[in-house]
Design an enzyme around this catalytic site. Structure first.
Site, PDB file in Angstrom:
ATOM      1  N   CYS A 166       1.023   9.564  -0.563  1.00 40.63           N
ATOM      2  CA  CYS A 166       0.751  10.796   0.183  1.00 40.63           C
ATOM      3  C   CYS A 166      -0.541  10.658   0.984  1.00 40.63           C
ATOM      4  CB  CYS A 166       0.581  11.977  -0.778  1.00 40.63           C
ATOM      5  SG  CYS A 166       2.081  12.526  -1.599  1.00 40.63           S
TER       6      CYS A 166
ATOM      7  N   GLU B 272       5.358   5.926   3.950  1.00 37.49           N
ATOM      8  CA  GLU B 272       6.592   5.836   3.160  1.00 37.49           C
ATOM      9  C   GLU B 272       7.074   4.391   3.076  1.00 37.49           C
ATOM     10  OE1 GLU B 272       9.284   8.728   4.870  1.00 37.49           O
ATOM     11  OE2 GLU B 272       8.126  10.373   4.006  1.00 37.49           O
TER      12      GLU B 272
ATOM     13  N   ASN C  33       0.453   9.937   5.182  1.00 37.88           N
ATOM     14  CA  ASN C  33       1.467   9.464   4.237  1.00 37.88           C
ATOM     15  C   ASN C  33       2.111   8.190   4.793  1.00 37.88           C
ATOM     16  OD1 ASN C  33       2.634  11.225   6.203  1.00 37.88           O
ATOM     17  ND2 ASN C  33       4.455  11.510   4.952  1.00 37.88           N
TER      18      ASN C  33
ATOM     19  N   CYS D  61      -1.273  15.039  -5.936  1.00 43.72           N
ATOM     20  CA  CYS D  61      -2.464  15.017  -5.082  1.00 43.72           C
ATOM     21  C   CYS D  61      -3.494  16.033  -5.549  1.00 43.72           C
ATOM     22  CB  CYS D  61      -2.088  15.233  -3.622  1.00 43.72           C
ATOM     23  SG  CYS D  61      -1.275  13.766  -2.940  1.00 43.72           S
TER      24      CYS D  61
ATOM     25  N   GLU E 179      -3.077  12.748   1.249  1.00 39.74           N
ATOM     26  CA  GLU E 179      -4.291  13.169   0.541  1.00 39.74           C
ATOM     27  C   GLU E 179      -4.835  12.034  -0.315  1.00 39.74           C
ATOM     28  OE1 GLU E 179      -1.346  14.613   0.689  1.00 39.74           O
ATOM     29  OE2 GLU E 179      -1.436  16.785   0.463  1.00 39.74           O
TER      30      GLU E 179
ATOM     31  N   CYS F  30       0.993  18.318  -2.947  1.00 37.44           N
ATOM     32  CA  CYS F  30       1.831  18.157  -4.139  1.00 37.44           C
ATOM     33  C   CYS F  30       0.948  18.121  -5.390  1.00 37.44           C
ATOM     34  CB  CYS F  30       2.685  16.896  -4.032  1.00 37.44           C
ATOM     35  SG  CYS F  30       1.812  15.345  -4.356  1.00 37.44           S
TER      36      CYS F  30
HETATM   37  N1  THU Z   1       3.588  14.179   1.176  1.00 35.49           N
HETATM   38  C1  THU Z   1       2.241  14.076   1.402  1.00 35.49           C
HETATM   39  O1  THU Z   1       1.782  13.199   2.138  1.00 35.49           O
HETATM   40  N2  THU Z   1       1.426  14.955   0.774  1.00 35.49           N
HETATM   41  C2  THU Z   1       1.843  15.951  -0.060  1.00 35.49           C
HETATM   42  O2  THU Z   1       1.021  16.632  -0.651  1.00 35.49           O
HETATM   43  C3  THU Z   1       3.265  16.214  -0.203  1.00 35.49           C
HETATM   44  C4  THU Z   1       4.176  15.171   0.309  1.00 35.49           C
HETATM   45  C5  THU Z   1       4.484  13.231   1.849  1.00 35.49           C
HETATM   46  C6  THU Z   1       5.163  12.259   0.929  1.00 35.49           C
HETATM   47  C7  THU Z   1       6.406  11.917   1.712  1.00 35.49           C
HETATM   48  O3  THU Z   1       6.106  10.881   2.615  1.00 35.49           O
HETATM   49  C8  THU Z   1       6.709  13.167   2.522  1.00 35.49           C
HETATM   50  O4  THU Z   1       5.504  13.934   2.511  1.00 35.49           O
HETATM   51  C9  THU Z   1       7.843  14.009   1.969  1.00 35.49           C
HETATM   52  O5  THU Z   1       7.674  14.293   0.639  1.00 35.49           O
END
Ligand code: THU
Length: 134
Positions: free
Chosen positions: A51, A42, A40, A89, A53, A86
Site C-alpha cells: 500500500c 501491485e 501502492n 496501514c 501508506e 486499510c
Molecule cells: N491500497 C492502498 O494503497 N492503501 C490503502 O490503505 C488501501 C488499499 C491499495 C492496495 C491495492 O493496490 C489497491 O489499493 C486496492 O486495494
C-alpha cells in the site's frame, strides 16, 4: 502541514502501479526532518502488493532509522468521499506516529476530510501487548 502533505500525496499518486485493481493511491508523511511520499505497487502475485501508506513509511524508516516519528499523513485516492487507510496501514501508522496525529484524506476533486488517528484506529496493538503474556 496540511497543504504540503496533500499536494505531495496527490502528485505522487500519478506514479501508482495499480494495473490489477485500477485503484491508485498516493501517501505523504511528515517526520521531524522531512516529507516522504509513496504509492501502492501491485503485483501479479496479488499478496505481494504494498500500500501507498506503508511504502512512504518504510522509506522514512530506511532513511532515518528507528527514531522516525510521523507528525501527519495525507492519503490521496479517487474515491468520493476520500477513502480511509486499510487496517494494516493504520497499524503501521500507529507504530511510528508521534501521538494522535492528523490524517488528511483527499481526492482529485479537492474533497478533503480530516481525522485524528484515534478516530480511525482507536485501539492499536503495541509492543507492550507482546509483554502481557501469561
Ligand atoms: N491500497 C492502498 O494503497 N492503501 C490503502 O490503505 C488501501 C488499499 C491499495 C492496495 C491495492 O493496490 C489497491 O489499493 C486496492 O486495494
Amino acid at each position: 502541514m496540511q497543504k504540503k502533505l496533500v499536494a505531495a500525496a496527490l502528485k505522487i499518486r500519478k506514479n501508482a502501479y495499480a494495473p490489477y485493481s485500477g485503484f491508485k493511491v498516493g501517501a505523504a508523511i511528515e517526520t521531524q526532518t522531512s516529507v516522504y511520499s509513496g504509492v501502492n505497487v501491485e503485483n501479479s502475485s496479488y499478496g505481494a502488493t504494498i500500500c501507498a501508506e506503508r511504502n512512504a513509511i518504510f522509506q522514512a524508516v530506511s532513511r532515518e532509522g528507528n527514531t522516525v516519528k510521523i507528525k501527519g499523513i495525507a492519503i490521496a485516492t479517487s474515491s468520493s468521499p476520500p477513502a480511509v487507510p486499510c487496517g494494516l496501514c493504520l497499524q503501521v501508522i500507529s507504530e511510528f506516529s508521534s501521538g494522535d496525529i492528523p490524517v488528511f484524506l483527499v481526492n482529485e476533486k479537492g474533497e478533503t476530510l480530516k481525522y485524528k488517528l484515534s478516530e480511525l484506529f482507536p485501539h492499536n496493538f503495541t509492543k507492550e501487548d507482546l509483554l502481557k503474556i501469561h
